[in-house]
Motif scaffolding. Structure first.
Motif, PDB file in Angstrom:
ATOM      1  N   ILE B 416      22.082  38.293  55.005  1.00  0.00           N
ATOM      2  CA  ILE B 416      22.135  39.527  54.206  1.00  0.00           C
ATOM      3  C   ILE B 416      23.361  40.348  54.585  1.00  0.00           C
ATOM      4  O   ILE B 416      24.117  40.819  53.727  1.00  0.00           O
ATOM      5  N   LEU B 417      23.575  40.482  55.892  1.00  0.00           N
ATOM      6  CA  LEU B 417      24.676  41.329  56.373  1.00  0.00           C
ATOM      7  C   LEU B 417      26.041  40.772  55.972  1.00  0.00           C
ATOM      8  O   LEU B 417      27.019  41.513  55.901  1.00  0.00           O
ATOM      9  N   HIS B 420      26.000  42.305  52.240  1.00  0.00           N
ATOM     10  CA  HIS B 420      25.617  43.676  51.939  1.00  0.00           C
ATOM     11  C   HIS B 420      25.876  44.544  53.149  1.00  0.00           C
ATOM     12  O   HIS B 420      25.569  44.137  54.270  1.00  0.00           O
ATOM     13  N   SER B 421      26.414  45.752  52.906  1.00  0.00           N
ATOM     14  CA  SER B 421      26.581  46.637  54.046  1.00  0.00           C
ATOM     15  C   SER B 421      25.333  47.492  54.199  1.00  0.00           C
ATOM     16  O   SER B 421      25.283  48.609  53.698  1.00  0.00           O
ATOM     17  N   VAL B 422      24.348  46.902  54.851  1.00  0.00           N
ATOM     18  CA  VAL B 422      23.148  47.667  55.178  1.00  0.00           C
ATOM     19  C   VAL B 422      23.037  47.686  56.704  1.00  0.00           C
ATOM     20  O   VAL B 422      23.746  46.960  57.385  1.00  0.00           O
ATOM     21  N   SER B 423      22.156  48.537  57.196  1.00  0.00           N
ATOM     22  CA  SER B 423      22.004  48.614  58.646  1.00  0.00           C
ATOM     23  C   SER B 423      21.317  47.349  59.148  1.00  0.00           C
ATOM     24  O   SER B 423      20.654  46.642  58.399  1.00  0.00           O
ATOM     25  N   LYS B 424      21.458  47.113  60.446  1.00  0.00           N
ATOM     26  CA  LYS B 424      20.835  45.936  61.026  1.00  0.00           C
ATOM     27  C   LYS B 424      19.326  45.991  60.903  1.00  0.00           C
ATOM     28  O   LYS B 424      18.674  44.991  60.598  1.00  0.00           O
ATOM     29  N   GLU B 426      17.573  47.523  58.666  1.00  0.00           N
ATOM     30  CA  GLU B 426      17.195  47.266  57.277  1.00  0.00           C
ATOM     31  C   GLU B 426      17.262  45.765  56.956  1.00  0.00           C
ATOM     32  O   GLU B 426      16.373  45.203  56.325  1.00  0.00           O
ATOM     33  N   ALA B 427      18.323  45.112  57.442  1.00  0.00           N
ATOM     34  CA  ALA B 427      18.459  43.680  57.210  1.00  0.00           C
ATOM     35  C   ALA B 427      17.305  42.919  57.856  1.00  0.00           C
ATOM     36  O   ALA B 427      16.751  41.989  57.268  1.00  0.00           O
ATOM     37  N   GLN B 429      14.361  44.066  58.382  1.00  0.00           N
ATOM     38  CA  GLN B 429      13.158  44.321  57.594  1.00  0.00           C
ATOM     39  C   GLN B 429      13.116  43.401  56.370  1.00  0.00           C
ATOM     40  O   GLN B 429      12.097  42.804  56.053  1.00  0.00           O
ATOM     41  N   ARG B 430      14.263  43.284  55.725  1.00  0.00           N
ATOM     42  CA  ARG B 430      14.323  42.397  54.564  1.00  0.00           C
ATOM     43  C   ARG B 430      14.069  40.952  54.978  1.00  0.00           C
ATOM     44  O   ARG B 430      13.434  40.194  54.238  1.00  0.00           O
ATOM     45  N   ASN B 470      19.968  36.650  49.334  1.00  0.00           N
ATOM     46  CA  ASN B 470      20.782  37.549  48.514  1.00  0.00           C
ATOM     47  C   ASN B 470      20.482  37.394  47.019  1.00  0.00           C
ATOM     48  O   ASN B 470      21.299  37.740  46.182  1.00  0.00           O
TER      49      ASN B 470
END
Ligand code: SF4
Lengths: 315, 625
Positions: B416-417, B420-424, B426-427, B429-430, B470
């Motif tokens: 995911i990372l 996508h620029s999400v926090s670690k 959050e990633a 969690q996904r 993704n």
């Protein structure tokens, strides 16, 4: 984890005992009367008599070993007659200097070696790879003592950038910057061979790993190539690089003997050579046992590091 | 032998090493008859003469002795001592190793314990202890260096002997009543000699260096006798005023050790067959592309593969793994590619995203267009941003395709990372959500597991979750169930089918199993020897195969959806793709083959809906439509 460390420490006990036994047996090779050999020019009849009693030299061999081992375990390694001080004190004094030198070198060769190996593998057959491969061939072939001398000629004598010898300046030295200035050349000279060996091994370990399926997976999910190399591949390659680091630590300590002589570094290696030339047997014996024991302990650290890195190792 | 020498000299550095070493050895052998000045005659008036002085080509040392003469005599001594040490170490080490390996059991155990303990020393400590006990001197230095190297030989030879000791010829000798001594000497020893020689060639450089080192420390050769090490040691005090006296012996040691190392590397490379085939090359970030011509875009489908050609270049041989494959995948469609191993089906799949290992893989032609955009010619950053984001892969064996040292949750989060620029957090969690999507119970905990802690089926679910990370448009599944047992296979297929229907995924499904195709695929393409030989809707191809090869494959399947179906049931072997026959590649295995089949290229003919590459098809594909 804790139980693994305990297990490894316990398994070191027989090795440490083996080391003492081997050193003891080697010393038994000394031709002639051991007391006379140990005392050298201090061999007055009273001294010989006293030493025979202390070390049980008139007892059978196996008893001698246990007397010696018993003393050793109490921290008594005898006295250096030439220096007129206890062997342990002298060894510990000198060992600190060796640790500074060999430790720095070890860190240098581990970092530079792995770096060179990774870059070389990532750019296989490229210019950087060829340059590194060539440098490695020279690096692993150059005698450390010769390299040290040539560095002194260039950097101390010709260019005057760095001091040629010693650990601290004789006048007005003694602080950290002074130590570092004295440390640069010997530490570099000492790290060259091990850097070459580690670099070469890291390269082939990386090449091996980069062909694995999980690297293709990482690429297939769109991981940046930088991260493929420096995270995925290097992490897996470290599993085969770390044991070699442990072995190379032994070579760094060995090379330190030459480097300490060339740069007049007041370490345990120079102490050993001087002691051999003086026939100061007890000092040699004590120095060898202490350094070998530390090396064994260091290798336990390496094993523990390995088990932290690789979850597949049962802890 | 001559092939070996050729290989050795192809490696130019090894050749250079051999030449330098040969020159040195010849010089050293000739030293006693060369017109040299006596090496030990001092002449204090001519101290420290520079090189190229009259009568002294390399100058003189601190006692006015001729350096050239001392150099050659010193080299002679150093080589002799190093060589002698190597022989002693090899003989004693081999003896210990053979005995330990042959007798095994307690003897082996005790000996190897002792060897381990010797190896627990940094080597120089042992050497110094021995010299300390015996006293300084060249002979004692030799003994010390040899002794220090014994464990290395003992270990290597023991390993080989253990392997040999279980072989029939040893048992036979024992039954024939030969004593242990004779078996060791006449049966085992001849078999380990090559290993001893190789081990010697890799260590002799070291031993020369080590003896020189001990002499340098003043613990080896004693004056007036001088080897290279003691020459260097003596010169050290005059290093600053007369550097040439140090440089001359030092450079000689370097030269000797380096030429031996180069030669040793060359020998190893020449003996190691893996290096010959270039198998040690690492794959680059994307497959190499060398296209002469790019086909016109057709503007069809979500993924449109056109005339794809992928080859493997190994040495001078060219393997045409994929030879002009065209396929179209519509949104939400599931297309199967079926074929034997080596048919090029996996290479086709991997070529799309440039994942064919390169070297040796090269894409030499064709295009693969995703939404009209060519992926084959795409620059790496573009390719990377699509990989795993729009087009994701599921691979065969999840144990080797997941990273063994990272937790599966982290590996999912990384997918995911990467896009996508999400926090670690959050990633992560996904990632747990994805594990739930692929029906992994207790997902929160499983995310913290390492791959080896999961079952095969669980691992493959992780692989699928990773592909879904993704929300791609296309999933390319390369035999995702082959490594699994039948029940788990069925579960995974059902999962994939559900996911595809829920999310409108297009799937390109690579398999060798018609059962899998029947269960999951709308259409199927059959590949043979790098080409598509038949293509059509799954039901039609299964009920009414047109190509004799397809017909045979289906005939081999006892009942669809049951267990493993091996394609090897067809007589004959699939052809090697570096040497394809003219005409139909299947002709050698085909019952219906006629001379016309071997005459020339056979096109893939038929309608848009069904096509076949055969001049005597089992059924008329045009009539079906
Ligand atoms: S073209 Fe001829 S040889 Fe090839 S499959 Fe058809 S009938 Fe058989």
């Amino acid at each position: 984890m804790g139980s693994y460390i305990v297990k490894r420490l316990l398994s070191a006990v027989p090795v440490l005992l083996g080391i003492t036994l081997i050193v003891f047996l080697i010393m038994a090779l000394i031709p002639g009367d051991p007391a006379t050999a140990i005392l050298g020019s201090y061999a007055t009849p009273e001294n010989v008599e006293r030493l025979n009693r202390q070390l049980g030299l008139d007892e059978p061999m196996w008893k001698q070993y246990f007397i010696w081992l018993g003393n050793l375990l109490q921290g008594d390694m005898g006295r250096s007659f030439a220096l007129n001080r206890p062997v342990l004190d002298e060894v510990l004094d000198r060992f600190g200097a060796t640790l500074v030198l060999a430790g720095t070198s070890f860190v240098l060769c581990a970092l530079l070696g792995v770096l060179a190996g990774v870059v070389s593998a990532a750019r296989q057959y490229g210019l950087a790879d060829k340059a590194i491969t060539f440098a490695v061939i020279i690096g692993i072939s150059v005698p450390p003592f010769f390299l040290g001398m040539m560095m002194i000629l260039l950097f101390a004598v010709r260019l005057g950038w760095l001091p040629a010898s010693g650990m601290y300046a004789i006048y007005g030295g003694g602080d950290l910057p002074d130590l570092l200035r004295h440390l640069i050349m010997p530490a570099l000279a000492l790290s060259v061979v091990a850097t070459g060996v580690i670099g070469r091994l890291s390269r082939s370990a990386m090449l091996e790993v980069l062909r694995q399926d999980f690297i293709r997976t990482a690429r297939a999910k769109g991981v940046h190539e930088r991260s493929v190399i420096w995270r995925h591949a290097l992490r897996a390659a470290m599993v085969s690089i770390i044991p070699v680091l442990g072995i190379q630590a032994g070579f760094v300590i060995s090379g330190a003997v030459y480097i300490e002589i060339v740069f007049q570094w007041p370490g345990v290696g120079r102490m050993l050579v001087d002691a051999i030339l003086r026939r100061d047997i007890l000092l040699v014996q004590g120095g060898v046992v202490v350094v070998a024991a530390c090396y064994v302990m260091f290798n336990i650290l390496v094993d523990v590091a390995q088990s932290l890195l690789d979850p597949r190792i049962k802890t | 032998m001559s092939a070996f020498l050729k290989l050795l000299f192809r490696n130019r550095l090894a050749g250079a090493g051999a030449v330098v070493l040969a020159i040195i050895v010849v010089l050293v052998l000739l030293t006693p008859v060369l017109p040299l000045q006596p090496p030990n005659v001092t002449d204090t008036a001519d101290r420290f003469l520079r090189p190229f002085s009259e009568g002294h080509l390399l100058g003189t040392d601190h006692l006015g002795r001729d350096l050239l003469s001392r150099l050659l005599w010193g080299t002679r001594l150093s080589l002799a001592v190093g060589f002698a040490a190597a022989i002693v170490a090899a003989v004693l080490g081999a003896a210990v190793g053979i005995i330990a390996g042959y007798f095994g059991g307690r003897i082996d155990n005790t000996i190897m314990r002792g060897i381990d303990m010797l190896m627990a020393f940094p080597y120089i400590l042992l050497a110094l202890a021995i010299v300390a006990a015996l006293g300084p001197g060249l002979m004692n230095a030799l003994i010390a260096v040899a002794a220090v190297n014994i464990p290395f030989f003992a270990r290597n030879i023991r390993g080989i002997t253990v392997g040999l000791a279980g072989k029939e010829f040893v048992d036979a000798a024992r039954l024939a009543g030969l004593g242990h001594g004779r078996i060791l000497l006449f049966e085992l020893l001849p078999n380990v000699v090559p290993v001893i020689v190789i081990a010697m060639s890799t260590t002799i450089g070291w031993m020369i260096l080590e003896t020189a080192g001990l002499s340098f420390l003043g613990l080896g050769s004693q004056p007036p006798q001088a080897d290279l090490g003691s020459m260097l040691g003596e010169a050290r005090s005059a290093m600053i005023t007369a550097p040439h006296t140090s440089v001359v012996p030092g450079a000689m040691i370097l030269l000797i050790v380096m030429s031996i190392n180069l030669l040793g590397d060359g020998v190893r490379d020449a003996l190691d067959p893996r290096l010959k085939s270039g198998a040690l090359s690492r794959p680059m970030a994307a497959t190499l592309v060398e296209r002469e011509r790019v086909p016109e875009a057709r503007g069809e489908g979500l993924l449109d593969i056109q005339e794809l050609q992928t080859q493997f270049h190994v040495g001078r041989r060219i393997y045409r793994a994929v030879d002009g494959v065209s396929l179209t995948l519509e949104p939400g469609e599931s297309l199967g590619i079926i074929g034997e191993s080596g048919s090029g089906k996996s290479v086709t799949a991997l070529s799309v995203m440039g994942l064919v290992a390169s070297p040796p893989g090269v894409i030499t032609g064709g295009a693969a267009r995703y939404k009209g955009q060519d992926l084959i010619g795409a620059k790496y950053p573009r390719l990377r941003s699509l990989r795993g984001d729009r087009i994701a892969y599921i691979f065969q064996d999840p144990l080797s395709t997941l990273h063994p040292l990272y937790r599966v949750g982290d590996q999912l989060a990384e997918a995911i990372l990467s896009h996508h620029s999400v926090s670690k957090a959050e990633a992560m969690q996904r990632a747990v959500g994805l594990l739930e999507d692929v029906r992994i119970p207790n997902a929160e905990n499983r995310a913290r597991a390492y791959p080896h802690e999961l079952s095969g089926g669980m691992r493959q679910r992780v692989g699928i979750a990773m592909a879904l990370a993704n929300e791609p448009d296309i999933i390319i599944a390369d035999e995702p169930t082959t490594a699994l047992d039948v029940t788990v296979q069925a579960q995974i297929l059902a999962l994939l089918d559900d996911l595809r229907r829920d999310r409108g995924l297009a799937i390109l499904f690579i398999t060798h199993d018609f059962g899998v195709v029947g269960q999951l695929c709308d259409r199927v393409a059959v590949m043979y020897a790098g080409r598509i030989v038949e293509e059509g809707p799954t039901a039609e191809v299964l009920d009414d195969p047109a190509h004799p090869y397809t017909a045979r494959l289906i005939a081999c399947v006892p009942e669809l959806g049951q267990g493993r179906r091996e394609m090897a049931a067809i007589p004959g072997l699939p052809p090697a793709v570096d040497n394809l026959p003219e005409g139909c590649a299947f002709a050698p295995r085909c019952d219906k083959a006629t001379p016309a089949c071997r005459a020339g290229d056979i096109p893939l003919a038929g309608t848009e809906r069904r096509r076949v590459r055969c001049i005597h098809p089992e059924t008329d594909v045009e009539a079906v439509a």
